[in-house]
Enzyme design. Structure first.
Site, mmCIF file in Angstrom:
data_model
loop_
_atom_site.group_PDB
_atom_site.id
_atom_site.type_symbol
_atom_site.label_atom_id
_atom_site.label_comp_id
_atom_site.label_asym_id
_atom_site.label_seq_id
_atom_site.Cartn_x
_atom_site.Cartn_y
_atom_site.Cartn_z
ATOM 1 N N GLY C 10 -11.273 -44.789 -16.363
ATOM 2 C CA GLY C 10 -10.247 -44.174 -16.171
ATOM 3 C C GLY C 10 -9.048 -44.882 -15.556
ATOM 4 O O GLY C 10 -9.002 -45.779 -15.131
ATOM 5 N N GLY C 102 -14.647 -49.551 -12.694
ATOM 6 C CA GLY C 102 -15.339 -48.885 -11.849
ATOM 7 C C GLY C 102 -16.894 -49.104 -11.894
ATOM 8 O O GLY C 102 -17.326 -50.078 -12.319
ATOM 9 N N GLU C 103 -17.659 -48.092 -11.418
ATOM 10 C CA GLU C 103 -19.001 -48.459 -10.996
ATOM 11 C C GLU C 103 -19.681 -48.902 -12.484
ATOM 12 O O GLU C 103 -20.562 -49.652 -12.372
ATOM 13 C CB GLU C 103 -19.687 -47.202 -10.526
ATOM 14 C CG GLU C 103 -20.823 -47.422 -9.350
ATOM 15 C CD GLU C 103 -21.845 -46.196 -9.759
ATOM 16 O OE1 GLU C 103 -21.318 -45.256 -10.183
ATOM 17 O OE2 GLU C 103 -22.881 -46.571 -9.422
ATOM 18 N N GLY C 104 -19.258 -48.001 -13.516
ATOM 19 C CA GLY C 104 -20.043 -48.072 -14.952
ATOM 20 C C GLY C 104 -19.662 -49.393 -15.426
ATOM 21 O O GLY C 104 -20.448 -50.298 -15.790
ATOM 22 N N ILE C 126 -9.984 -45.016 -8.082
ATOM 23 C CA ILE C 126 -9.264 -44.157 -7.349
ATOM 24 C C ILE C 126 -9.941 -43.641 -6.145
ATOM 25 O O ILE C 126 -9.527 -43.194 -5.063
ATOM 26 C CB ILE C 126 -8.288 -43.050 -7.894
ATOM 27 C CG1 ILE C 126 -9.140 -42.110 -8.422
ATOM 28 C CG2 ILE C 126 -7.232 -43.834 -8.715
ATOM 29 C CD1 ILE C 126 -8.042 -40.920 -8.995
ATOM 30 N N ASP C 127 -11.127 -43.300 -6.357
ATOM 31 C CA ASP C 127 -11.983 -42.626 -5.480
ATOM 32 C C ASP C 127 -12.418 -43.485 -4.207
ATOM 33 O O ASP C 127 -13.094 -42.964 -3.353
ATOM 34 C CB ASP C 127 -13.412 -42.063 -6.173
ATOM 35 C CG ASP C 127 -12.977 -41.244 -7.125
ATOM 36 O OD1 ASP C 127 -11.943 -40.315 -7.001
ATOM 37 O OD2 ASP C 127 -13.971 -41.069 -8.185
ATOM 38 N N GLY C 170 -12.445 -36.484 -6.508
ATOM 39 C CA GLY C 170 -13.417 -37.080 -5.627
ATOM 40 C C GLY C 170 -14.676 -36.424 -6.112
ATOM 41 O O GLY C 170 -15.043 -35.392 -5.300
ATOM 42 N N VAL C 273 -2.503 -36.000 -12.037
ATOM 43 C CA VAL C 273 -1.233 -36.449 -11.299
ATOM 44 C C VAL C 273 -1.794 -37.589 -10.399
ATOM 45 O O VAL C 273 -0.962 -38.420 -10.103
ATOM 46 C CB VAL C 273 -0.444 -35.226 -10.568
ATOM 47 C CG1 VAL C 273 0.717 -35.764 -9.864
ATOM 48 C CG2 VAL C 273 -0.093 -34.310 -11.515
#
Lengths: 341, 341, 341, 341
Positions: C10, C102-104, C126-127, C170, C273
């Site tokens: 993302g 990210g994780e994936g 972003i998490d 989140g 956003v």
């Protein structure tokens, strides 16, 4: 002179700037006394008020909300107020009332004025839909917030190759959608003033995809609505208790696009973020000027009127004129934006 | 139709929005060709240009600066240009030139127009001092930047119990100082339009200190100047090589106040921060409308004129009218601000 | 050396800053060649890439999105990639692959690394939920956007005397809700890490109303969920075609509160956003450091690892360690916030 | 328990967030009483204080400045304070003092602690130069403000083809210059930690011009200084009264570059804009955590120490350790930035 001031209706960036300006001008220049009624007309009717001096308005120029509180007007209480308008003025010893508010507030102001209360109105609406004034404070802030949100959504829509439907405020007039849509370069804009056909939105998105632009941002006023019969989705959804849940046009249009395009389309409802917080410089200036001119008008005995921006000037216009018709987006402004459906 | 566009003069938020709007309207609606001259009139004279299509203006709406580059005009080269105006148009095959710029650029535009080149002007200045238009794009952004800076400086001035003199842009007209000073609640404002007496500034600060407010923020336009003979400090300082170094009015006034008050007074020169970067939503909308109307005017053959905002409308006004007189802050606008010296 | 870089998953503010930093460090210092695969692993598998030189990364530091495009990974294509990992490296002539994701993405990176492709990972989310690193870029921007929105909502909630439930991102970890809730002074915070009881939320709001504070703002992570059986509303609503429509926890909780409190409660879903647009200074610095260290690691032959922030240092940690466990909000961080239910 | 709190030294975004957090934690959880001394240690010595309850800290979380006021400490008064430390505690009935401040404040705190006053310190500096803590609140806001200013200056520098020297805060440590310079992509960075040679700056600019990039932005910490003897310009200028006027390194370097390059170079001094106004979300969270942990430490009797961020944890570290050495930018952080001279 003793001046009463109140704020009524929804939150709007710039309310505190008007209050501050009224107090500054009245107290410093004219040596007036200013009292502030709490929670809008409710405070006037219940006699809840406090004096406002220079210290009370220190540091509030950039503050969102209203230090006086606000409330929606109840119609029957208004009638009561009109019947006792002159008594009230006597009771609180005020020579003039300066109500700051939107269409409802100004209509009430006009009735109180007709009933004999000296009134000078200050128009307020983030929707910018009050006739007789080029702009209202709060609008610029709302457009700024919506634009910044769409600026951010665009990079995301692009990298996720996604269609996004952004619903902004504007129940009866599409000014926020028009200007934020233009400012953010939205690929489509839907306004209350002109029913749209979702087929046109679909065509625009497909044309973009055909050109290799695999995303689109569509800006929709909450009061926009489709051409009769053109859209499958409506405003209803049923929650698990069987209650009907209102679903805004942004959500409905996103569902409709998803269904027709066979592609993910996400609704983003900006909501109340648009009406809170620090006002832009533009709104602070306009609000400050409105407050200043309201006090001037009060001292001239120029009652039954409200402040209005015309070009670069702030003038006084009859309340009657201001509240008869809503100011909506005219066709030539839609033409300029090009992306209005 | 083949349209030439160029940007000249200093940086101004919104330039790219105009270029984008011209290309969008011209290419999408009329099927025109648009070429962009590089580095202002220099590109026109040297024949440096490139075609601009929809892809070239993708993603530039919110971008500061100008994708075409800019430069200051050299007078002798302008004369040369005027002598060859019609030849140039033929050489580049353009039916109309859309120069985007300030007073100098528009004066040149007028001369080229008189010399037979079809011209449609778009006014640009962060100073907001062009006659015939209520506002120019770039101004709102500059006011916003200056206001935010003063918002921050106020908390610091307060906690440090300090006088701060903030110098903002505006050589001949004080619009930025007026509006940012009002928006930020500056305690004093000095404008080019009215010579100020530093004794009045001192009196204001002392009155504040007497009331227990142990700080003050004074907003000064770079073109403000003291009443003849009222101020000890001038614009000169001598560097260690004996060269005279220009010292702006903000610095001079801070020194003067420090000397007279016996209290620390700090100059803050905002400078070019005010003219760069992302434009506000207001400026993007205005710039977009100007671009749209310029193309319309071109197609109507409405030459020798420029776009102008009047109230809520964008109109065309004669270039001649726009450049004869500078639009300065009138007395009634100063009165509204109250804190103008 | 020839370096391949790709961005997957993302949108996340700071991706372009990493790309720029990799190119700057690799090209300027080491004289490397850098190629960028388009649309994440898809570009690697399909051989879609382009060289990246200093000019390609000019002006992208503050830009949201990713100039390389991104896409979600398909599992079967990953298997295919692993089988051909070494061939691919040879085919594109790359000495190392730097996947940013990210994780994936990092799990895939680890598999490719195990399959023999030299890999240096850069974590992105972003998490903020990736183990082994104190923070990830993008998180600070997301928290900033959510905080600013709640700052604005607070004045509105107050003047409308209304309960607002703000849903932030989140899914599995509540970092954004925790930090934006703390930064904005939310009156209640709900996290995925600890099931909440709506009765506690109701009690908090009623206690506030009893104290005369007639509004409340509750910040809810999208992955928060109620204690089993404690809440009437769930995630389902039925649209008019009988399709079930997902309804986030923010909406469900607002309905639940409205029902229990007998007072209006409004959901505000901030949505995407939070993940688009210009990164904060913090995120740009972290992203730039990650890119720099990734190139250093590549030149040291330090493969199978990823960049990580530890205190003030950027270190390399094994990919294996980073992707085994999600970093969730620990109890002591919840205690500090006080308003976590 | 009765807790005294005070803020001392310069303005720093986040001070109010600490005060609010101390009051929230102390009053709500422990049922403590909190008193706030006015204007820093001066209020402690003069016995000027007021009680702080939940209402007093309502709405201050995002407010710049300090509601308690601040002042610089006078050394002789500090000695006096130390002699009477235990008496003072008795006089005001406080069980612990929580001073919030920078190096000077914490040194004083340590002396008071040694003299027998129970003290828990909270470090504060926008310069980020206090040892023993990874970061201090206020720093992130300062970096953000400087970065945004340079973002804007870059478009202007580019369109005006100009060299700009931006002076940011940091007298003894260059953290703000380092991080804002990295975040904004400054082409050169000068830090107090490493004397720079203006010849290197000139070479960098000339190399850029040779590549066709006709502008440069150089970020200079106010405490940066040239290699001995390498620069012609110094800190002096003479005003018209013959007084020496301090001229910062930003101005001196701009003059120097102009002289050597034969091209316009403009100084921009950001000044106090960096230390005022609304704190970023990051700073609000850190300040809130510091306040919370200070109250915890007070209740544990963990005196003579201050709060510190280490990785993701907030710990208590001895005041002695925190004030012995300034935390400056180490070489490896300069290497990462690449553009440090």
């Amino acid at each position: 002179m003793r001046i009463g001031v109140l704020t009524a209706g929804g939150d709007c960036p710039g309310l505190n700037a008007v209050i501050r300006s009224v107090v500054h001008r009245a107290v410093t220049t004219f040596g007036d006394e200013v009292i502030g009624f709490e929670d809008g007309y409710a405070g006037l009717l219940d006699g809840r008020y406090r004096t406002l001096d220079l210290n009370d308005v220190g540091g509030i120029l950039a503050l969102g909300g209203t230090i006086l509180g606000s409330s929606r007007l109840q119609r029957d209480r208004l009638r009561e107020a009109c019947e006792n308008a002159q008594d009230m003025a006597r009771e609180f010893g005020i020579d003039v009332l300066i109500p700051i508010g939107g269409e409802g507030t100004l209509t009430a102001a006009r009735m109180l004025s007709d009933a004999g209360l000296p009134v000078v109105g200050v128009p307020k609406t983030i929707d910018n839909d009050i006739s007789s004034t080029d702009r209202t404070f709060g609008f610029d802030t709302a457009v700024g917030v919506a634009t910044e949100a769409m600026d951010r959504l665009k990079t995301t829509a692009e990298s996720h190759q996604r269609v996004m439907v952004v619903e902004v405020m504007g129940r009866h007039a599409g000014w926020i959608a028009l200007e934020s849509g233009m400012a953010a370069g939205a690929h489509g804009i839907c306004l209350p003033e002109r029913p749209f056909d979702p087929a046109d939105v679909v065509a625009m998105v497909e044309e973009r995809f055909a050109r290799g632009k695999k995303f689109a941002v569509i800006c929709v006023a909450e009061g926009a609505h489709p051409v009769e019969g053109s859209m499958d989705y409506g405003h209803g959804a049923i929650d698990q208790f069987g209650h009907e849940r209102f679903q805004g046009i942004g959500t409905a249009l996103a569902y409709e696009l998803e269904r027709r395009l066979g592609k993910e389309a996400k609704p983003v409802i900006l909501g109340h973020v648009q009406r809170g917080g620090t006002p832009t410089a533009y709104d602070r200036v306009l609000a400050t000027r409105f407050g200043w001119h309201a006090v001037e008008a009060a001292h001239r005995g120029d009652f039954g009127r409200m402040t209005a921006l015309r070009g670069t000037d702030v003038l006084m216009v009859p309340l009657a004129e201001a509240v008869t018709e809503l100011k909506t987006v005219p066709k030539d402004r839609m033409d300029e934006a090009e992306s209005v459906f």
